[in-house]
Enzyme design. Structure first.
Site, PDB file in Angstrom:
ATOM      1  N   GLY A 106      10.250   3.355  -6.249  1.00 24.90           N
ATOM      2  CA  GLY A 106      10.888   2.216  -5.600  1.00 24.90           C
ATOM      3  C   GLY A 106      10.420   0.887  -6.169  1.00 24.90           C
ATOM      4  N   ARG A 107       9.262   0.924  -6.821  1.00 22.12           N
ATOM      5  CA  ARG A 107       8.776  -0.332  -7.416  1.00 22.12           C
ATOM      6  C   ARG A 107       8.071  -0.033  -8.732  1.00 22.12           C
ATOM      7  NH1 ARG A 107       3.212  -1.812  -4.543  1.00 22.12           N
ATOM      8  NH2 ARG A 107       2.569   0.297  -4.142  1.00 22.12           N
ATOM      9  N   LYS A 124       4.687  -1.443 -12.981  1.00 25.11           N
ATOM     10  CA  LYS A 124       4.611  -1.321 -11.524  1.00 25.11           C
ATOM     11  C   LYS A 124       4.839  -2.708 -10.933  1.00 25.11           C
ATOM     12  CE  LYS A 124       1.594   0.861  -8.078  1.00 25.11           C
ATOM     13  NZ  LYS A 124       0.372   1.651  -7.896  1.00 25.11           N
ATOM     14  N   ASP A 180      11.196  -4.374  -1.804  1.00 27.58           N
ATOM     15  CA  ASP A 180      11.621  -5.394  -2.772  1.00 27.58           C
ATOM     16  C   ASP A 180      11.317  -5.005  -4.210  1.00 27.58           C
ATOM     17  OD1 ASP A 180       8.899  -5.594  -2.803  1.00 27.58           O
ATOM     18  OD2 ASP A 180       8.785  -7.681  -2.161  1.00 27.58           O
ATOM     19  N   GLY A 181      10.638  -3.867  -4.402  1.00 28.94           N
ATOM     20  CA  GLY A 181      10.326  -3.417  -5.760  1.00 28.94           C
ATOM     21  C   GLY A 181       9.258  -4.250  -6.459  1.00 28.94           C
ATOM     22  N   ARG A 216       1.072   0.466 -16.391  1.00 29.38           N
ATOM     23  CA  ARG A 216       0.268   1.667 -16.176  1.00 29.38           C
ATOM     24  C   ARG A 216       0.528   2.664 -17.297  1.00 29.38           C
ATOM     25  NH1 ARG A 216       0.336   4.404 -10.332  1.00 29.38           N
ATOM     26  NH2 ARG A 216       2.457   5.045 -10.799  1.00 29.38           N
ATOM     27  N   ASP A 224       3.209  13.240  -3.313  1.00 26.11           N
ATOM     28  CA  ASP A 224       3.811  12.405  -4.362  1.00 26.11           C
ATOM     29  C   ASP A 224       2.734  11.654  -5.142  1.00 26.11           C
ATOM     30  OD1 ASP A 224       3.763  11.174  -1.655  1.00 26.11           O
ATOM     31  OD2 ASP A 224       4.129   9.350  -2.783  1.00 26.11           O
ATOM     32  N   ASN A 225       1.490  11.694  -4.657  1.00 22.36           N
ATOM     33  CA  ASN A 225       0.400  11.032  -5.367  1.00 22.36           C
ATOM     34  C   ASN A 225      -0.529  12.042  -6.036  1.00 22.36           C
ATOM     35  OD1 ASN A 225       1.467   8.619  -4.511  1.00 22.36           O
ATOM     36  ND2 ASN A 225       0.074   8.393  -2.783  1.00 22.36           N
TER      37      ASN A 225
HETATM   38  P1  AMP Z   1       2.831   4.366  -3.010  1.00 24.26           P
HETATM   39  O1  AMP Z   1       2.168   3.873  -1.788  1.00 24.26           O
HETATM   40  O2  AMP Z   1       2.675   3.438  -4.186  1.00 24.26           O
HETATM   41  O3  AMP Z   1       2.485   5.777  -3.356  1.00 24.26           O
HETATM   42  O4  AMP Z   1       4.388   4.331  -2.674  1.00 24.26           O
HETATM   43  C1  AMP Z   1       5.036   5.204  -1.777  1.00 24.26           C
HETATM   44  C2  AMP Z   1       6.534   5.050  -1.930  1.00 24.26           C
HETATM   45  O5  AMP Z   1       6.965   3.760  -1.462  1.00 24.26           O
HETATM   46  C3  AMP Z   1       7.023   5.160  -3.370  1.00 24.26           C
HETATM   47  O6  AMP Z   1       8.270   5.800  -3.372  1.00 24.26           O
HETATM   48  C4  AMP Z   1       7.150   3.723  -3.779  1.00 24.26           C
HETATM   49  O7  AMP Z   1       8.066   3.566  -4.846  1.00 24.26           O
HETATM   50  C5  AMP Z   1       7.648   3.066  -2.504  1.00 24.26           C
HETATM   51  N1  AMP Z   1       7.289   1.633  -2.436  1.00 24.26           N
HETATM   52  C6  AMP Z   1       6.073   1.089  -2.208  1.00 24.26           C
HETATM   53  N2  AMP Z   1       6.130  -0.257  -2.227  1.00 24.26           N
HETATM   54  C7  AMP Z   1       7.410  -0.597  -2.483  1.00 24.26           C
HETATM   55  C8  AMP Z   1       8.122  -1.834  -2.642  1.00 24.26           C
HETATM   56  N3  AMP Z   1       7.504  -3.017  -2.529  1.00 24.26           N
HETATM   57  N4  AMP Z   1       9.443  -1.770  -2.894  1.00 24.26           N
HETATM   58  C9  AMP Z   1      10.084  -0.595  -2.998  1.00 24.26           C
HETATM   59  N5  AMP Z   1       9.486   0.602  -2.866  1.00 24.26           N
HETATM   60  C10 AMP Z   1       8.167   0.611  -2.619  1.00 24.26           C
HETATM   61 MG    MG Z   2       2.862   7.009  -4.685  1.00 27.38          MG
END
Ligand code: AMP
Ligand code: MG
Length: 479
Positions: A93-94, A114, A126-127, A177, A253-254
């Site tokens: 998503g981002r 990222k 917001d990505g 990254r 997913d992590n």
């Molecule tokens: P993470 O906490 O980085 O493992 O993210 C968990 C999920 O939330 C992933 O699918 C990310 O792409 C999504 N995500 C986190 N922050 C954002 C953001 N600001 N905009 C869009 N997607 C996000």
């Molecule tokens: Mg993640």
């Protein structure tokens, strides 16, 4: 058009040739004013890149996604995941994968931005990313690398010249990254949940070819893949425990199938030894606490096994039997890896029965005394353990003598396994707060210190100090 050829880009895009269900084309958003913050020249060199071949301003444009390296085919990757136990369909998503850099030694590395703006998987996000969390990932991932823990790396942080809005406006930033790949347990779950067997097989074959090529000829390459991923995860989580790392959000997913630490969010290093240590503000139940990490990793691997079942055997019952047998090996493999890591920290040359118990006695004593994890192991190396550990020290000496070594030699041997420096939370926070005020000096000093964590350098003695007593550190997911 700026000539970026001189930087040494050598891209391939093998992931973008996989079935279309696995990704969506993506384009980094235009941003107001990209500025360089950190550029990792040493890592660039290993990748066959020269960041000095262009001006810092041009490099910032590249790492903000404004100018694409030649051969880039930007995509966002699809994946799913169990987040705190609940299944969700996610995706980048981002984050945007620019392509795969083929390094001079032949290895292939994902180059991912990222925080470059929304993708097809952004949902309501917001990505974007804020400077603090991107610097934090840079500092901690580079520290992990220097500590000898497999991890994604950080090539650059740039600011965008735009604000991102969290609970308040923050400076927007993009992290570049570098990873062996971004294939996650959740990538397999994404296809398994759709019962998309042909594409699941294509992903598994791709993963074997990219990360475990020696398994391609195995009688059951998918079961062998599961075994190999389990072993790398066991080794990884053992290394985390040996440096006092708490990932903080071990959702499926992590979990990277190549065995790298990935997705630095609410992670932290422990100061005082506490098996129940939790830093994430949303992990109330302690699901991802320090000592729960091996157990939760096995749980995550069970989800991986479930996703692979239709590939492991066409007879469902047989597939479950085979996968369960492998999964049940995890605790022993982990214990073996952990004991080996701890033996090195105790400076022991050979393996003997009782080593795990000797380690546990040491840890229990640290816990009882609220002693600092990193400094206590280093005190063993330096011969400065406190009197409270006198009884334990005598046992340790007897154990050392029993393998025909001297305590001095054992201390010397332990030097390379007991870091002097870790990225302590209060120091990282201090550096990030200054960076938000456009003062990078503390971040740069931290990076210089953490690049050589096993060296005793008097100029960094202050970074060894634990936080003042009573300090309670919390991390937040909203990065
Ligand atoms: P993470 O906490 O980085 O493992 O993210 C968990 C999920 O939330 C992933 O699918 C990310 O792409 C999504 N995500 C986190 N922050 C954002 C953001 N600001 N905009 C869009 N997607 C996000
Ligand atoms: Mg993640």
């Amino acid at each position: 058009m700026t000539d970026l050829g001189a930087m040494g880009w050598n891209f391939d895009n093998s992931y973008a040739r996989l079935p279309a269900a696995l990704f969506a084309r993506a384009e980094p958003a235009r941003v107001a004013n990209p500025r360089p913050v950190l550029l990792n020249h040493a890592l660039a060199r290993d990748l066959g890149l020269s960041l000095r071949a262009v001006s810092p301003e041009v490099a910032a444009g590249v790492f903000a996604g404004q100018v694409l390296p030649p051969g880039a085919e930007p995509i966002a990757q699809a994946y799913a995941g169990h987040q705190y136990g609940g299944f969700t369909v996610l995706g980048d998503g981002r984050a945007i994968l620019l392509g795969e850099q083929l390094a001079p030694a032949g290895a292939r590395f994902d180059v991912q931005l990222k925080g470059p703006g929304p993708t097809a998987y952004s949902r309501r996000g917001d990505g974007r990313a804020a400077l603090g969390p991107m610097l934090r990932e840079y500092v901690i991932s580079e520290a992990m690398h220097a500590l000898g823990v497999p991890t994604t790396r950080s090539l650059a942080v740039v600011t965008t010249g735009e604000a991102v809005y969290r609970d308040r406006p923050l400076r927007g930033a993009v992290l570049t990254r570098i990873a062996a790949s971004h294939i996650r347990v959740g990538t397999f779950q994404f296809l398994a949940a759709r019962r998309d067997l042909p594409n699941l097989r294509a992903l598994a074959d791709y993963t074997v070819a990219r990360h475990y090529p020696h398994l391609a000829g195995d009688a059951n390459p998918y079961l062998a893949l599961f075994r190999a991923v389990s072993e790398r995860q066991a080794a990884l989580v053992a290394k985390w425990l040996c440096v006092g790392f708490v990932h903080g959000v071990l959702n499926t997913d992590n979990v990277s199938v190549c065995g790298e630490t990935i997705d630095y969010g609410p992670c932290a290093f422990i100061d005082g030894y506490d098996p129940d240590a939790v830093f994430s503000s949303i992990d109330d139940g302690g699901r991802y606490a320090y000592a729960n990490q091996p157990g939760i990793t096995q749980w995550n691997l069970a989800r991986f096994a479930e996703a692979l079942l239709p590939l492991i055997d066409s007879d469902g019952t047989r597939a479950v039997e085979l996968a369960t047998e492998e999964l049940n090996r995890f605790p022993n493999v982990f214990e073996r890896e952990w004991t080996a890591g701890m033996r090195a920290k105790l400076g022991l040359r050979t393996a003997r029965d009782g080593d795990a118990e000797l380690t546990r006695e040491f840890l229990n004593s640290l816990h009882a005394n609220g002693a600092d994890f990193t400094n206590s192991f280093r005190a063993l190396t330096e011969g400065t353990l406190p009197a409270t550990l006198r009884a334990w020290s005598e046992k340790w000496e007897a154990r050392v003598l029993a393998e025909g070594e001297t305590p001095t030699a054992a201390r010397e041997r332990s030097r390379a396994a007991n870091p002097v420096l870790i990225p302590r939370n209060h120091r990282v926070e201090e550096a990030l707060a200054a960076a938000e005020r456009e003062d990078l000096s503390a971040t740069e000093r931290l990076l210089a210190a953490l690049a050589k964590p096993f060296e005793e350098r008097p100029e960094f003695a202050d970074l060894r100090e634990p936080p003042p007593p009573g300090t309670c550190y919390r991390t937040f997911c909203g990065t």
